[in-house]
Design an enzyme around this catalytic site. Sequence first.
Site, PDB file in Angstrom:
ATOM      1  N   ASP A 126      31.265  21.187  17.204  1.00 19.67           N
ATOM      2  CA  ASP A 126      31.736  22.548  16.803  1.00 19.67           C
ATOM      3  C   ASP A 126      33.188  22.355  17.105  1.00 19.67           C
ATOM      4  OD1 ASP A 126      29.583  23.503  15.751  1.00 19.67           O
ATOM      5  OD2 ASP A 126      28.832  24.448  17.575  1.00 19.67           O
ATOM      6  N   ASP A 144      28.334  25.104   9.239  1.00 22.79           N
ATOM      7  CA  ASP A 144      27.707  26.437   9.744  1.00 22.79           C
ATOM      8  C   ASP A 144      28.487  27.529   8.592  1.00 22.79           C
ATOM      9  OD1 ASP A 144      26.698  25.316  11.753  1.00 22.79           O
ATOM     10  OD2 ASP A 144      28.259  25.869  13.139  1.00 22.79           O
TER      11      ASP A 144
END
Length: 170
Positions: A126, A144
């Site tokens: 991330d 995402d």
Amino acid sequence: MKDLTAKQSGLRWLWLALLVFVLDIGSKLLVMNTMGYGWSNRIEILPFFNLLYVHNYGAAFSFLSDAGGWQRWFFAAIALGVSGMLVYWMRSTPASNRILNIAYALVIGGAIGNLFDRLVHGYVVDFLDFYIGNNHWPAFNFADTAIVIGAGLIVLESIIASKKPQAEAE
């Protein structure tokens, strides 16, 4: 379910899933190869946005990140199952239904991008960090983003589809 050829079906939109996957993996590799890990190495871009390289061993918002390792395989199975189901639905959806096929492709591309991370690294990379003051949204990635946009489009399409019969009856 309708029996459509690959050309007539939503499978024509799988190129978008591949594009999402390539962009997601490319962005993650760029982050991994150019940024230091953790908060002390964040790059401040805007007053509400940083680039921040972190590992997520769980799912959304680090759900089950400290579960001991089994969650890696659990989330991998979910990604494969959902992607398989969506490919099946795309096969039965006319290619002309753009919103639904784009939605399915975005979810598939994002799910496979995060699946790749889980299988190769054991965690998801991330790096997008949005915040207001000291309140940070959990870091996330392009996969995402694609999943959330795709899910939103599925909801939008269901709302549109539910209103069509009412409009036609009037």
